[in-house]
Design an enzyme around this catalytic site. Structure first.
Site, PDB file in Angstrom:
ATOM      1  N   ASP A 154      19.089  14.024 -29.467  1.00 46.14           N
ATOM      2  CA  ASP A 154      18.665  12.809 -28.781  1.00 46.14           C
ATOM      3  C   ASP A 154      17.435  12.310 -28.948  1.00 46.14           C
ATOM      4  O   ASP A 154      16.624  12.812 -29.856  1.00 46.14           O
ATOM      5  CB  ASP A 154      18.994  13.037 -27.244  1.00 46.14           C
ATOM      6  CG  ASP A 154      19.640  11.533 -26.700  1.00 46.14           C
ATOM      7  OD1 ASP A 154      18.565  10.871 -26.233  1.00 46.14           O
ATOM      8  OD2 ASP A 154      20.748  11.517 -26.073  1.00 46.14           O
ATOM      9  N   HIS A 186      15.615   8.666 -22.746  1.00 47.73           N
ATOM     10  CA  HIS A 186      16.990   8.890 -22.707  1.00 47.73           C
ATOM     11  C   HIS A 186      17.673  10.186 -22.916  1.00 47.73           C
ATOM     12  O   HIS A 186      18.485  10.668 -22.000  1.00 47.73           O
ATOM     13  CB  HIS A 186      17.487   8.093 -23.969  1.00 47.73           C
ATOM     14  CG  HIS A 186      19.003   7.941 -24.089  1.00 47.73           C
ATOM     15  ND1 HIS A 186      19.858   8.935 -24.715  1.00 47.73           N
ATOM     16  CD2 HIS A 186      19.956   7.003 -23.593  1.00 47.73           C
ATOM     17  CE1 HIS A 186      21.192   8.535 -24.548  1.00 47.73           C
ATOM     18  NE2 HIS A 186      21.245   7.441 -24.017  1.00 47.73           N
ATOM     19  N   SER A 391      26.670   7.339 -22.629  1.00 45.66           N
ATOM     20  CA  SER A 391      25.689   8.386 -22.954  1.00 45.66           C
ATOM     21  C   SER A 391      25.667   9.208 -21.497  1.00 45.66           C
ATOM     22  O   SER A 391      25.666  10.537 -21.857  1.00 45.66           O
ATOM     23  CB  SER A 391      24.400   7.955 -23.004  1.00 45.66           C
ATOM     24  OG  SER A 391      23.935   7.218 -24.198  1.00 45.66           O
TER      25      SER A 391
END
Length: 563
Positions: A154, A186, A391
């Site tokens: 990520d 994120h 996600s």
């Protein structure tokens, strides 16, 4: 960018048992002449075909081969090597060089090094039964994911956050050339959903990851803006495979995605996922956030790569509407629905809570600074924020898989997928192409692995019944012996088995998959207005636009597009 006409599937005005034969006949009609067949042309991903037509001068191309084969190809066509990969290399070429490479007999297919994006806890743990798994029972021990390592590929992890203290992150590798720090925010949020420790203050103590006893690997492939290159993701997956024994890695989480531009067999991202699964690693992938157009219309067939791989455990997003009860849960409208482009693989596999998920907030990150209204509680290294997207759903499922591996360390990827699918709660309103087998129930999955029985569980005082559905050919090499045994003992759930595939009640039902109202309708999947339209899917203004699809502000930002 125009629509690749050769890739379109004709509208279905009626569905008959001879559909497969029709496709075969259509293929035979376009067989090349002997002269044409003699010329070798490697298959190209859709983006490379467009570059070739446009005469582009700076194209990043992924090729396969050994170091020696790559070097020989570079010399043969005077190519610049942008980077070596364990599986090949990335070349920087012009259209003329691409055309020459395509005719080289050593190349079966060529793929673009496309840009990828993030597909943006007391992570609704009660709604999937995780709190009961943590507590244990007379028949089951308490499970937290202890001893299991999850590779988070990520934007990095903020290891200073309290959720990851006490050596929770056991390895960091930055494939972008940086230092592994999450400046986008994120990856930290996703990692907290998977394995974050409990918050350290009264207002944050309820927030913890699904598998808070698991370890994490911080593999950074996305830059400060939340975007990156497919080649870096491929290298991260191959690095994980290489180091899987050293770090006891059993799960890879990919809360990232990109447009599907070629069949999964040619897609280098899907090839990397397949290598990982064959090495014994369960690869959990976000389905994507392309479930609706900007005008709010539902879109089908928009699963992102590498979620289109049959080897991936692909996850859609559920909106729990802020309650642990399942009776009010719905498929999140942004969640990408199947089937997959080119291959028509039935995806997603399962779904999990993904809307308004609270998890670790990376201090000073882009998401933290740009969307302060998403901050929920705490401050500094104990701050928590709320995001939505597939996600987040992928993170929930990665944590659930870690719990199953804590219970049964020998569990193979196919076993984990089968256990979660069989015990999921089917969602009729979303259907198989929307929520897959249904919303996961990790408590029921643990019970299934413990006694080989599907049990009815209680979640938030509601009776929860398992769907008994699984999506995998029972004779396929994708299904392990354990998974095959689990599936074979169920009386009515095999989706892809020879016994149920053609059933009017299951797959071909007008109410579920082939309904004129749902999948094959001229108004929905094959409609010029919805999926294959030059105005919508292939439009430079909508899907492929740098202003829309790749914009952090529009489609891929979990902060804006998935509220």
């Amino acid at each position: 960018m125009g629509s690749p006409v050769a890739d379109r599937t004709p509208s279905r005005h009626s569905l008959t048992g001879s559909m497969a034969a029709a496709f075969v006949c259509a293929s035979l009609a376009f067989l090349p002449s002997p002269a044409a067949a003699a010329a070798h042309n490697a298959r190209l991903s859709a983006d490379l075909s467009d570059h070739l037509s446009a005469g582009s001068q700076a194209i990043r191309v992924i090729v396969h081969g050994t170091r020696a084969e790559v070097d020989a190809l570079a010399v043969r066509y005077n190519l610049r090597i942008a980077k070596y990969l364990q599986s090949g290399a990335v070349f920087l070429v012009n259209a003329g060089q691409l055309a020459a490479m395509r005719q080289d007999d050593t190349q079966d297919h060529l793929s673009g090094d496309i840009r990828i994006q993030s597909s943006v806890a007391a992570a609704d743990a009660e709604s999937i039964g995780a709190d009961q798994v943590w507590a244990g029972s007379d028949d089951l021990p308490s499970l937290t994911g202890s001893g299991v390592a999850v590779a988070v590929i990520d934007s990095g992890i903020d290891t200073r956050h309290n959720a990851f203290l006490r050596d929770r992150v056991i390895a960091t590798h930055d494939f972008t050339g940086g230092d592994g720090v999450d400046r986008f925010g994120h990856g930290t949020h996703v990692a907290g959903i998977i394995a974050g420790r409990r918050g350290r203050t009264a207002e944050t103590r309820e927030y913890r990851g699904i598998a808070s006893g698991a370890y994490l690997l911080n593999l950074r492939v996305l830059g400060d803006d939340g975007s990156g290159m497919a080649s870096d993701v491929i290298e991260a997956i191959d690095w994980t495979i290489e180091h899987r024994e050293e770090f006891k890695v059993r799960v890879i989480n990919l809360s990232i995605g990109a447009p599907v531009l070629q069949p999964y067999r040619d897609d280098p991202l899907c090839e990397a996922v397949e290598r990982a699964v064959k090495a014994g690693i369960t690869v959990v992938v976000a389905a994507g956030n392309l479930g609706r157009t900007l005008e709010g219309k539902s879109v089908y067939g928009a699963i992102m790569t590498p979620g289109n791989s049959p080897y991936a455990l692909t996850v859609g997003a559920i909106d729990t509407h802020g309650t642990p009860e399942r009776s009010d849960d719905t498929l999140a409208p942004y969640s990408s629905k199947g089937p997959t482009r080119y291959d028509l693989v039935l995806k997603p596999d399962v779904s999990a809570p993904g809307s308004h998920i609270v998890s670790a907030e990376a201090a000073g990150s882009y998401l933290s600074k740009t969307y302060p209204q998403r901050h929920i509680a705490g401050a500094g290294s104990n701050a928590y924020m709320q995001l939505s997207g597939t996600s987040m759903s992928a993170g929930v499922v990665s944590g659930a898989v870690a719990l199953l591996l804590d219970q049964r360390p020998s569990l193979k990827p196919a076993d984990a997928k089968a256990a979660l699918q069989l015990t999921s709660t089917f969602m009729p309103a979303a259907g198989l192409v929307g929520a897959g087998a249904g919303e996961i129930n990790v408590l029921a999955a643990v019970e299934l692995l413990n006694n080989n029985e599907l049990v009815t569980t209680q979640i938030a005082d509601e009776r929860v019944v398992a769907s008994g559905l699984a999506t995998g050919p029972v004779r396929s090499r994708l299904i392990s012996a354990t998974a095959r045994q689990l599936i074979a003992t169920r009386p009515n759930q095999i989706l892809w088995s020879d016994q149920i595939l053609w059933s009017d009640q299951i797959l071909w039902s007008d109410q579920i998959l082939w309904s004129d109202q749902i999948l094959w309708s001229d108004q929905i999947l094959w409609s010029d207005q919805i999926l294959w339209s030059d105005q919508i899917l292939w439009s430079d203004q909508i899907l492929w636009s740098d202003q829309i699809l790749w914009s952090d502000q529009i489609l891929w930002s979990d902060a804006l597009s998935t509220n």
